[in-house]
Design a protein around this motif. Structure first.
Motif, PDB file in Angstrom:
ATOM      1  N   UNK A  21      -9.678  -9.854 -11.845  1.00 23.50           N
ATOM      2  CA  UNK A  21      -8.360  -9.299 -11.353  1.00 23.50           C
ATOM      3  C   UNK A  21      -8.592  -7.950 -11.658  1.00 23.50           C
ATOM      4  N   UNK A  22      -7.737  -6.923 -11.165  1.00 21.45           N
ATOM      5  CA  UNK A  22      -7.777  -5.698 -11.292  1.00 21.45           C
ATOM      6  C   UNK A  22      -8.316  -4.463 -10.082  1.00 21.45           C
ATOM      7  N   UNK A  23      -8.552  -5.630  -9.237  1.00 24.31           N
ATOM      8  CA  UNK A  23      -9.196  -4.723  -7.896  1.00 24.31           C
ATOM      9  C   UNK A  23      -7.636  -4.547  -7.362  1.00 24.31           C
ATOM     10  N   UNK A  24      -7.838  -3.135  -6.713  1.00 22.16           N
ATOM     11  CA  UNK A  24      -6.996  -2.052  -6.291  1.00 22.16           C
ATOM     12  C   UNK A  24      -7.347  -2.272  -4.486  1.00 22.16           C
ATOM     13  N   UNK A  25      -6.316  -2.366  -3.376  1.00 23.96           N
ATOM     14  CA  UNK A  25      -6.950  -1.866  -2.418  1.00 23.96           C
ATOM     15  C   UNK A  25      -5.667  -1.198  -1.608  1.00 23.96           C
ATOM     16  N   UNK A  26      -5.826   0.259  -1.240  1.00 25.90           N
ATOM     17  CA  UNK A  26      -4.585   1.089   0.175  1.00 25.90           C
ATOM     18  C   UNK A  26      -5.025   1.160   1.036  1.00 25.90           C
ATOM     19  N   UNK A  27      -3.799   0.775   1.724  1.00 23.72           N
ATOM     20  CA  UNK A  27      -4.122   0.751   3.440  1.00 23.72           C
ATOM     21  C   UNK A  27      -2.813   1.314   4.109  1.00 23.72           C
ATOM     22  N   UNK A  28      -3.056   1.769   5.141  1.00 19.95           N
ATOM     23  CA  UNK A  28      -2.444   3.115   5.992  1.00 19.95           C
ATOM     24  C   UNK A  28      -2.794   1.775   7.443  1.00 19.95           C
ATOM     25  N   UNK A  29      -2.358   1.637   8.309  1.00 18.49           N
ATOM     26  CA  UNK A  29      -2.627   1.307   9.334  1.00 18.49           C
ATOM     27  C   UNK A  29      -1.245   1.602  10.599  1.00 18.49           C
ATOM     28  N   UNK A  30      -1.554   2.861  11.334  1.00 23.55           N
ATOM     29  CA  UNK A  30      -1.134   3.195  12.533  1.00 23.55           C
ATOM     30  C   UNK A  30      -1.908   3.286  14.181  1.00 23.55           C
ATOM     31  N   UNK A  31      -1.026   2.309  14.799  1.00 22.67           N
ATOM     32  CA  UNK A  31      -1.532   2.307  16.188  1.00 22.67           C
ATOM     33  C   UNK A  31      -1.552   1.015  16.933  1.00 22.67           C
ATOM     34  N   UNK A  32      -2.270   0.960  17.630  1.00 24.91           N
ATOM     35  CA  UNK A  32      -2.623  -0.479  18.325  1.00 24.91           C
ATOM     36  C   UNK A  32      -4.204  -1.041  17.499  1.00 24.91           C
ATOM     37  N   UNK A  33      -4.292  -2.703  17.646  1.00 24.21           N
ATOM     38  CA  UNK A  33      -5.258  -3.265  17.863  1.00 24.21           C
ATOM     39  C   UNK A  33      -5.982  -3.051  16.876  1.00 24.21           C
ATOM     40  N   UNK A  34      -6.128  -2.411  15.381  1.00 20.73           N
ATOM     41  CA  UNK A  34      -6.812  -1.952  14.662  1.00 20.73           C
ATOM     42  C   UNK A  34      -7.035  -2.770  13.422  1.00 20.73           C
ATOM     43  N   UNK A  35      -8.344  -3.591  13.491  1.00 23.20           N
ATOM     44  CA  UNK A  35      -8.196  -4.367  12.025  1.00 23.20           C
ATOM     45  C   UNK A  35      -9.384  -4.237  11.382  1.00 23.20           C
ATOM     46  N   UNK A  36      -8.835  -4.582   9.906  1.00 24.23           N
ATOM     47  CA  UNK A  36      -8.632  -4.522   8.465  1.00 24.23           C
ATOM     48  C   UNK A  36      -9.191  -5.307   7.421  1.00 24.23           C
ATOM     49  N   UNK A  37     -10.648  -5.230   7.674  1.00 23.82           N
ATOM     50  CA  UNK A  37     -10.881  -6.960   6.612  1.00 23.82           C
ATOM     51  C   UNK A  37     -11.848  -6.320   5.270  1.00 23.82           C
ATOM     52  N   UNK A  38     -11.028  -7.094   4.073  1.00 20.50           N
ATOM     53  CA  UNK A  38     -11.296  -6.469   2.793  1.00 20.50           C
ATOM     54  C   UNK A  38     -11.854  -7.912   1.693  1.00 20.50           C
ATOM     55  N   UNK A  51      -1.487   7.041  -2.834  1.00 18.03           N
ATOM     56  CA  UNK A  51      -0.867   8.422  -2.298  1.00 18.03           C
ATOM     57  C   UNK A  51      -2.562   8.933  -1.101  1.00 18.03           C
ATOM     58  N   UNK A  52      -3.231   8.665  -1.718  1.00 18.92           N
ATOM     59  CA  UNK A  52      -4.515   8.146  -0.440  1.00 18.92           C
ATOM     60  C   UNK A  52      -5.018   7.063   0.034  1.00 18.92           C
ATOM     61  N   UNK A  73     -16.515   1.074  -5.488  1.00 23.45           N
ATOM     62  CA  UNK A  73     -15.726   2.337  -4.847  1.00 23.45           C
ATOM     63  C   UNK A  73     -16.115   2.570  -4.271  1.00 23.45           C
ATOM     64  N   UNK A  74     -14.757   2.304  -3.095  1.00 27.57           N
ATOM     65  CA  UNK A  74     -14.601   2.821  -1.733  1.00 27.57           C
ATOM     66  C   UNK A  74     -13.412   4.264  -1.980  1.00 27.57           C
ATOM     67  N   UNK A  75     -14.178   5.284  -2.518  1.00 30.16           N
ATOM     68  CA  UNK A  75     -13.006   6.686  -1.656  1.00 30.16           C
ATOM     69  C   UNK A  75     -12.165   6.593  -1.076  1.00 30.16           C
ATOM     70  N   UNK A  76     -12.742   7.012   0.046  1.00 24.53           N
ATOM     71  CA  UNK A  76     -12.394   7.440   1.487  1.00 24.53           C
ATOM     72  C   UNK A  76     -12.185   6.216   2.431  1.00 24.53           C
ATOM     73  N   UNK A  77     -11.771   6.603   3.499  1.00 22.37           N
ATOM     74  CA  UNK A  77     -11.718   5.850   4.358  1.00 22.37           C
ATOM     75  C   UNK A  77     -10.783   6.125   5.369  1.00 22.37           C
ATOM     76  N   UNK A  78     -11.103   7.021   6.294  1.00 15.26           N
ATOM     77  CA  UNK A  78     -10.662   7.551   8.220  1.00 15.26           C
ATOM     78  C   UNK A  78     -11.171   6.975   9.277  1.00 15.26           C
ATOM     79  N   UNK A  79     -10.194   6.628  10.278  1.00 17.89           N
ATOM     80  CA  UNK A  79     -11.368   6.664  10.811  1.00 17.89           C
ATOM     81  C   UNK A  79      -8.864   7.055  11.629  1.00 17.89           C
ATOM     82  N   UNK A  80     -10.159   7.774  12.350  1.00 19.25           N
ATOM     83  CA  UNK A  80      -8.810   8.994  13.689  1.00 19.25           C
ATOM     84  C   UNK A  80      -9.293   8.719  14.628  1.00 19.25           C
TER      85      UNK A  80
END
Length: 213
Positions: A21-38, A51-52, A73-80
């Motif tokens: 319980x009470x685990x949280x994931x906030x994720x945005x993907x923009x582009x092509x063929x990006x892969x996110x596994x958690x 919000x971030x 906590x994985x506070x920040x993940x940015x792949x640009x």
């Protein structure tokens, strides 16, 4: 209570497994063929923020994030950029990690086992690589690379070790191992083709490295 907020655009791929319980994931993907596994097992583990969120913006970026325990906590993940890779594994309680990648073909690997370990990484450029391994309690690592083809490979074990590593330029290498308690490394490499290899064993050792060319 389980929370998962994902937004995706243009052929992005995401998969998430949440247990307990009470685990949280906030994720945005923009582009092509990006892969996110958690994968989250335990209680009150978090990835991103409301919000971030964690963000992938580009083509063929990859993130594999695994949390087992309590309040990790994985506070920040940015792949640009394109073809960047992040792999973060957290086992234990109250470990914290952040990864920033701006460019192409960068790689970051973080492994945290224990309690209260903290890791922050930033890569600006192409083909940079960071490997951080933290085992024990309240170890802290900061790794920053600006340039191309740089390497930081560091491990910390036992208690309260600190690493601050900065690379500005190309083809620089830092290898660091800290085994003991309250050891400290401050490293700065500016220019190209600098190499530093440092080992600390014991208690309260302090090393300062400054390489410029």
């Amino acid at each position: 209570m389980k929370k998962l907020l994902l937004s995706a655009a243009i052929m992005a791929l995401a998969s998430t497994s949440v247990m307990a319980d009470s685990n949280e994931v906030y994720m945005d993907q923009v582009g092509a063929l990006n892969s996110f596994n958690s994968s989250q097992t335990g209680d009150y583990n978090t990835i991103g923020r409301n919000g971030s969120p964690a963000r992938q913006n580009g083509v063929a970026n990859y993130a594999d994030l695994d949390q087992t325990g309590y309040r990790n906590d994985i506070r920040e993940l940015f792949q640009i950029g394109d073809r960047n890779k992040v792999d973060i594994d957290q086992y234990g309680a109250r470990n914290s990690a952040s990864a920033h990648q701006y460019g192409d073909d960068n790689q970051t690997t973080v492994s945290q086992t224990g309690r209260g370990n903290d890791a922050y990484t930033k890569q600006v450029g192409d083909d940079n690589k960071i490997i951080l391994d933290q085992y024990g309690y309240y170890n802290h690592a900061y790794a920053e690379q600006r340039g191309d083809d740089n390497l930081i490979d560091a491990d910390q074990s036992i208690l309260g070790n600190k690493l601050a590593a900065r690379q500005f330029g190309d083809d620089n290498t830092l290898l660091s191992s800290q085994h003991g308690a309250f050891n400290k490394v401050d490293s700065r490499q500016s220019g190209n083709l600098n190499v530093a290899n440092l080992h600390q064993h014991g208690v309260g050792n302090h090393a300062i490295i400054n390489q410029t060319n």
